[in-house]
Design a protein around this motif. Sequence first.
Motif, short mmCIF file in Angstrom:
data_model
loop_
_atom_site.label_atom_id
_atom_site.label_comp_id
_atom_site.label_asym_id
_atom_site.label_seq_id
_atom_site.Cartn_x
_atom_site.Cartn_y
_atom_site.Cartn_z
N ALA A 1 0.83 -1.21 0.00
CA ALA A 1 0.00 0.00 0.00
C ALA A 1 0.87 1.26 0.00
O ALA A 1 0.61 2.20 -0.77
CB ALA A 1 -0.93 0.00 1.21
N VAL A 2 1.90 1.28 0.82
CA VAL A 2 2.79 2.44 0.88
C VAL A 2 3.52 2.61 -0.45
O VAL A 2 3.61 3.73 -0.98
CB VAL A 2 3.80 2.29 2.05
CG1 VAL A 2 4.93 3.30 1.94
CG2 VAL A 2 3.09 2.42 3.38
N ARG A 3 4.00 1.52 -1.02
CA ARG A 3 4.74 1.60 -2.28
C ARG A 3 3.83 2.02 -3.43
O ARG A 3 4.25 2.75 -4.32
CB ARG A 3 5.45 0.29 -2.57
CG ARG A 3 6.53 0.06 -1.51
CD ARG A 3 7.51 -1.00 -1.86
NE ARG A 3 8.07 -0.83 -3.18
CZ ARG A 3 9.33 -0.49 -3.43
NH1 ARG A 3 10.14 -0.24 -2.44
NH2 ARG A 3 9.77 -0.41 -4.66
N LEU A 4 2.58 1.57 -3.41
CA LEU A 4 1.63 2.01 -4.43
C LEU A 4 1.39 3.52 -4.34
O LEU A 4 1.36 4.21 -5.36
CB LEU A 4 0.29 1.27 -4.30
CG LEU A 4 0.21 -0.08 -4.97
CD1 LEU A 4 -1.04 -0.82 -4.49
CD2 LEU A 4 0.21 0.06 -6.48
N LYS A 5 1.23 4.01 -3.13
CA LYS A 5 1.02 5.45 -2.93
C LYS A 5 2.23 6.23 -3.44
O LYS A 5 2.07 7.25 -4.13
CB LYS A 5 0.80 5.72 -1.44
CG LYS A 5 0.47 7.15 -1.13
CD LYS A 5 0.17 7.31 0.35
CE LYS A 5 -0.14 8.76 0.67
NZ LYS A 5 -0.44 8.96 2.08
N GLU A 6 3.43 5.76 -3.13
CA GLU A 6 4.65 6.42 -3.61
C GLU A 6 4.73 6.38 -5.13
O GLU A 6 5.12 7.36 -5.77
CB GLU A 6 5.88 5.76 -3.00
CG GLU A 6 6.03 5.99 -1.52
CD GLU A 6 7.12 5.13 -0.88
OE1 GLU A 6 7.67 4.23 -1.55
OE2 GLU A 6 7.41 5.35 0.31
N HIS B 1 2.25 6.19 -7.29
CA HIS B 1 1.28 7.13 -7.85
C HIS B 1 1.81 8.56 -7.78
O HIS B 1 1.65 9.33 -8.73
CB HIS B 1 -0.06 7.03 -7.10
CG HIS B 1 -0.96 5.95 -7.59
ND1 HIS B 1 -1.70 6.06 -8.74
CD2 HIS B 1 -1.21 4.71 -7.09
CE1 HIS B 1 -2.39 4.95 -8.92
NE2 HIS B 1 -2.12 4.12 -7.94
N ALA B 2 2.44 8.91 -6.67
CA ALA B 2 3.01 10.26 -6.54
C ALA B 2 4.12 10.48 -7.56
O ALA B 2 4.21 11.56 -8.17
CB ALA B 2 3.54 10.47 -5.12
N ARG C 1 2.55 11.07 -11.00
CA ARG C 1 1.98 12.42 -11.09
C ARG C 1 3.06 13.47 -11.31
O ARG C 1 2.83 14.48 -11.98
CB ARG C 1 1.20 12.76 -9.82
CG ARG C 1 -0.18 12.19 -9.78
CD ARG C 1 -1.02 12.79 -8.66
NE ARG C 1 -0.39 12.74 -7.36
CZ ARG C 1 -0.47 11.74 -6.50
NH1 ARG C 1 -1.18 10.67 -6.82
NH2 ARG C 1 0.13 11.79 -5.33
N THR D 1 -0.67 5.29 -15.05
CA THR D 1 -1.72 5.25 -14.03
C THR D 1 -2.59 4.02 -14.18
O THR D 1 -2.94 3.37 -13.18
CB THR D 1 -2.57 6.54 -14.08
OG1 THR D 1 -1.71 7.66 -13.87
CG2 THR D 1 -3.67 6.52 -13.04
N THR E 1 -3.12 -2.41 -8.31
CA THR E 1 -3.94 -2.21 -7.11
C THR E 1 -5.07 -3.23 -7.06
O THR E 1 -5.32 -3.84 -6.02
CB THR E 1 -4.51 -0.78 -7.09
OG1 THR E 1 -3.42 0.15 -7.10
CG2 THR E 1 -5.37 -0.55 -5.85
#
Length: 76
Positions: free
Chosen positions: A14-19, A21-22, A25, A38, A45
């Motif tokens: 979850a943390v790596r997915l968030k990173e 995505h950032a 972007r 994306t 995901t």
Amino acid sequence: MERDGQLEIYAEVAVRLKEAHARVRALQVPEGVRMALTRKLLVITAAAKHDLAGAAKRLERFITDLDEGRFPEEER
């Protein structure tokens, strides 16, 4: 005990997915390339809900590709 290990993996993914995505972007790439990246992250995901280990491996490959500047073709 195994459940704790699974939760740790889930949290890390979850943390790596968030990173990831950032990072996507923040990339200076055409919008079509950003959309393709994306979309790949969204697939990873979704896969994490059914195959956490497989999704973790796919995410690792995705991040490696980002690190090495390998991007998909621009979508139209």
